[in-house]
Design a protein around this motif. Structure first.
Motif, PDB file in Angstrom:
ATOM      1  N   ASP A  84       0.800  -1.225   0.000  1.00 23.75           N
ATOM      2  CA  ASP A  84       0.000   0.000   0.000  1.00 23.75           C
ATOM      3  C   ASP A  84       0.835   1.279   0.000  1.00 23.75           C
ATOM      4  N   ARG A  85       1.956   1.265   0.720  1.00 20.70           N
ATOM      5  CA  ARG A  85       2.749   2.485   0.852  1.00 20.70           C
ATOM      6  C   ARG A  85       3.914   2.579  -0.121  1.00 20.70           C
ATOM      7  N   VAL A  86       4.332   1.448  -0.642  1.00 23.14           N
ATOM      8  CA  VAL A  86       5.525   1.437  -1.480  1.00 23.14           C
ATOM      9  C   VAL A  86       5.285   0.778  -2.836  1.00 23.14           C
ATOM     10  N   GLY A  87       4.701  -0.402  -2.818  1.00 21.42           N
ATOM     11  CA  GLY A  87       4.602  -1.231  -4.008  1.00 21.42           C
ATOM     12  C   GLY A  87       3.996  -0.551  -5.213  1.00 21.42           C
ATOM     13  N   TRP A  88       2.864   0.077  -5.019  1.00 21.78           N
ATOM     14  CA  TRP A  88       2.197   0.689  -6.170  1.00 21.78           C
ATOM     15  C   TRP A  88       3.003   1.847  -6.735  1.00 21.78           C
ATOM     16  N   LYS A  89       3.771   2.545  -5.873  1.00 26.06           N
ATOM     17  CA  LYS A  89       4.597   3.651  -6.366  1.00 26.06           C
ATOM     18  C   LYS A  89       5.763   3.131  -7.199  1.00 26.06           C
ATOM     19  N   VAL A  90       6.351   2.031  -6.762  1.00 29.63           N
ATOM     20  CA  VAL A  90       7.427   1.430  -7.548  1.00 29.63           C
ATOM     21  C   VAL A  90       6.858   0.886  -8.854  1.00 29.63           C
ATOM     22  N   ALA A  91       5.754   0.167  -8.760  1.00 32.17           N
ATOM     23  CA  ALA A  91       5.142  -0.439  -9.949  1.00 32.17           C
ATOM     24  C   ALA A  91       4.677   0.601 -10.957  1.00 32.17           C
ATOM     25  N   LYS A  92       4.299   1.767 -10.497  1.00 34.96           N
ATOM     26  CA  LYS A  92       3.824   2.817 -11.409  1.00 34.96           C
ATOM     27  C   LYS A  92       4.926   3.275 -12.360  1.00 34.96           C
ATOM     28  N   GLY A  93       6.162   3.334 -11.894  1.00 35.55           N
ATOM     29  CA  GLY A  93       7.251   3.820 -12.735  1.00 35.55           C
ATOM     30  C   GLY A  93       8.197   2.749 -13.219  1.00 35.55           C
ATOM     31  N   ALA A  94       8.229   1.615 -12.514  1.00 39.31           N
ATOM     32  CA  ALA A  94       9.169   0.543 -12.866  1.00 39.31           C
ATOM     33  C   ALA A  94       8.548  -0.803 -12.489  1.00 39.31           C
ATOM     34  N   PRO A  95       7.484  -1.205 -13.185  1.00 40.16           N
ATOM     35  CA  PRO A  95       6.770  -2.424 -12.797  1.00 40.16           C
ATOM     36  C   PRO A  95       7.632  -3.682 -12.801  1.00 40.16           C
ATOM     37  N   ALA A  96       8.590  -3.781 -13.712  1.00 35.39           N
ATOM     38  CA  ALA A  96       9.441  -4.976 -13.747  1.00 35.39           C
ATOM     39  C   ALA A  96      10.267  -5.104 -12.469  1.00 35.39           C
ATOM     40  N   ILE A  97      10.686  -3.965 -11.910  1.00 34.63           N
ATOM     41  CA  ILE A  97      11.464  -4.004 -10.668  1.00 34.63           C
ATOM     42  C   ILE A  97      10.584  -4.502  -9.527  1.00 34.63           C
ATOM     43  N   TRP A  98       9.361  -3.986  -9.430  1.00 35.13           N
ATOM     44  CA  TRP A  98       8.472  -4.424  -8.356  1.00 35.13           C
ATOM     45  C   TRP A  98       8.118  -5.899  -8.524  1.00 35.13           C
ATOM     46  N   ASP A  99       7.835  -6.321  -9.749  1.00 37.17           N
ATOM     47  CA  ASP A  99       7.533  -7.733  -9.987  1.00 37.17           C
ATOM     48  C   ASP A  99       8.695  -8.613  -9.546  1.00 37.17           C
ATOM     49  N   HIS A 100       9.903  -8.184  -9.815  1.00 37.81           N
ATOM     50  CA  HIS A 100      11.098  -8.937  -9.422  1.00 37.81           C
ATOM     51  C   HIS A 100      11.216  -9.044  -7.892  1.00 37.81           C
ATOM     52  N   LEU A 101      10.889  -7.965  -7.209  1.00 36.03           N
ATOM     53  CA  LEU A 101      11.056  -7.942  -5.751  1.00 36.03           C
ATOM     54  C   LEU A 101       9.932  -8.645  -4.999  1.00 36.03           C
ATOM     55  N   LYS A 102       8.765  -8.774  -5.599  1.00 34.20           N
ATOM     56  CA  LYS A 102       7.620  -9.350  -4.880  1.00 34.20           C
ATOM     57  C   LYS A 102       7.901 -10.762  -4.362  1.00 34.20           C
ATOM     58  N   ALA A 103       8.593 -11.573  -5.136  1.00 40.68           N
ATOM     59  CA  ALA A 103       8.902 -12.938  -4.678  1.00 40.68           C
ATOM     60  C   ALA A 103       9.824 -12.903  -3.459  1.00 40.68           C
ATOM     61  N   ARG A 104      10.808 -12.024  -3.457  1.00 42.45           N
ATOM     62  CA  ARG A 104      11.713 -11.902  -2.306  1.00 42.45           C
ATOM     63  C   ARG A 104      10.964 -11.386  -1.082  1.00 42.45           C
ATOM     64  N   ILE A 105      10.082 -10.429  -1.308  1.00 45.09           N
ATOM     65  CA  ILE A 105       9.283  -9.881  -0.203  1.00 45.09           C
ATOM     66  C   ILE A 105       8.387 -10.970   0.376  1.00 45.09           C
ATOM     67  N   ALA A 106       7.714 -11.714  -0.497  1.00 49.18           N
ATOM     68  CA  ALA A 106       6.834 -12.790  -0.033  1.00 49.18           C
ATOM     69  C   ALA A 106       7.624 -13.824   0.753  1.00 49.18           C
ATOM     70  N   ALA A 107       8.790 -14.188   0.260  1.00 49.24           N
ATOM     71  CA  ALA A 107       9.611 -15.182   0.957  1.00 49.24           C
ATOM     72  C   ALA A 107      10.025 -14.677   2.331  1.00 49.24           C
ATOM     73  N   TRP A 108      10.369 -13.388   2.436  1.00 51.11           N
ATOM     74  CA  TRP A 108      10.763 -12.851   3.731  1.00 51.11           C
ATOM     75  C   TRP A 108       9.595 -12.912   4.715  1.00 51.11           C
ATOM     76  N   PHE A 109       8.433 -12.439   4.287  1.00 59.03           N
ATOM     77  CA  PHE A 109       7.269 -12.456   5.183  1.00 59.03           C
ATOM     78  C   PHE A 109       6.833 -13.888   5.509  1.00 59.03           C
ATOM     79  N   ASP A 110       6.868 -14.780   4.519  1.00 58.06           N
ATOM     80  CA  ASP A 110       6.499 -16.182   4.766  1.00 58.06           C
ATOM     81  C   ASP A 110       7.453 -16.834   5.759  1.00 58.06           C
ATOM     82  N   GLY A 111       8.726 -16.439   5.692  1.00 59.82           N
ATOM     83  CA  GLY A 111       9.721 -16.985   6.618  1.00 59.82           C
ATOM     84  C   GLY A 111       9.516 -16.533   8.053  1.00 59.82           C
ATOM     85  N   ARG A 112       8.774 -15.484   8.254  1.00 62.12           N
ATOM     86  CA  ARG A 112       8.527 -14.959   9.604  1.00 62.12           C
ATOM     87  C   ARG A 112       7.181 -15.408  10.155  1.00 62.12           C
TER      88      ARG A 112
END
Length: 193
Positions: free
Chosen positions: A164-192
């Motif tokens: 809500d605070r970061v993802g959509w702003k990154v995706a608005k200007g560089a969607p490929a970067i956000w798509d790349h990071l989403k898997a790492r973000i999910a893995a970090w949160f899933d690991g916790r």
């Protein structure tokens, strides 16, 4: 000419204070919090390296200029962490007053140019500003991922809050970067979980 040069040097001397403004994000080796001067340099480098991932044509020179000056207002108002709790209207008013003061140190032509560039960044409507905002938001995410969540636990950041605070702003200007990071973000949160 000497008055102009004196004004320029006064501005540059004032800008040095950005090195003493500390942010919530830690440097990657974790030994201290990042300062806003280092952040500005680092995101300018991010923009140079990641420009090919902008979703629209951008003028990278303008983007870098925006990124180098966008946080100068923090000299007066400090850093407001993206995951902190702030009065947005009060923060915007204080930052605008800081921009008036700091850019006002420059000769009028440069003051007007830099203030317009800062306003463009803040509005995030032009393609250059949208990409610049994306890069400004993505660097702390990568920093937190590289430091096992960094300050996310301290701020009780949730995956949804990050989106809500970061993802959509990154995706608005560089969607490929956000798509790349989403898997790492999910893995970090899933690991916790």
């Amino acid at each position: 000419m000497s008055d102009r040069l004196s004004q320029q040097i006064a501005f540059l001397t004032e800008a040095d204070k950005l090195k003493s403004v500390y942010r919530a994000t830690k440097v990657l080796d974790g030994h201290r919090k990042e300062d806003s001067g280092s952040h500005s340099w680092h995101i300018a480098l991010y923009a140079m390296i990641l420009a090919e991932h902008a979703n629209r044509d951008i003028n990278i020179d303008r983007v870098i200029r925006m990124l180098l000056i966008h946080d100068l207002v923090e000299i007066d108002v400090g850093d407001s962490p993206i995951h902190g709790d702030h009065d947005i209207a009060a923060m915007e008013a204080a930052e605008s007053a800081a921009a008036d003061r700091i850019f006002g140190l420059l000769p009028a032509d440069q003051a007007n140019e830099f203030r317009a560039l800062w306003d463009e960044f803040e509005a995030a409507e032009s393609d250059d500003a949208v990409f610049a905002k994306s890069i400004d938001r993505v660097q702390p995410v990568i920093g937190n991922l590289e430091t096992d969540g960094g300050t996310w636990p301290e701020y009780n950041v949730t995956r949804q809050q990050l989106e809500d605070r970061v993802g959509w702003k990154v995706a608005k200007g560089a969607p490929a970067i956000w798509d790349h990071l989403k898997a790492r973000i999910a893995a970090w949160f899933d690991g916790r979980a």
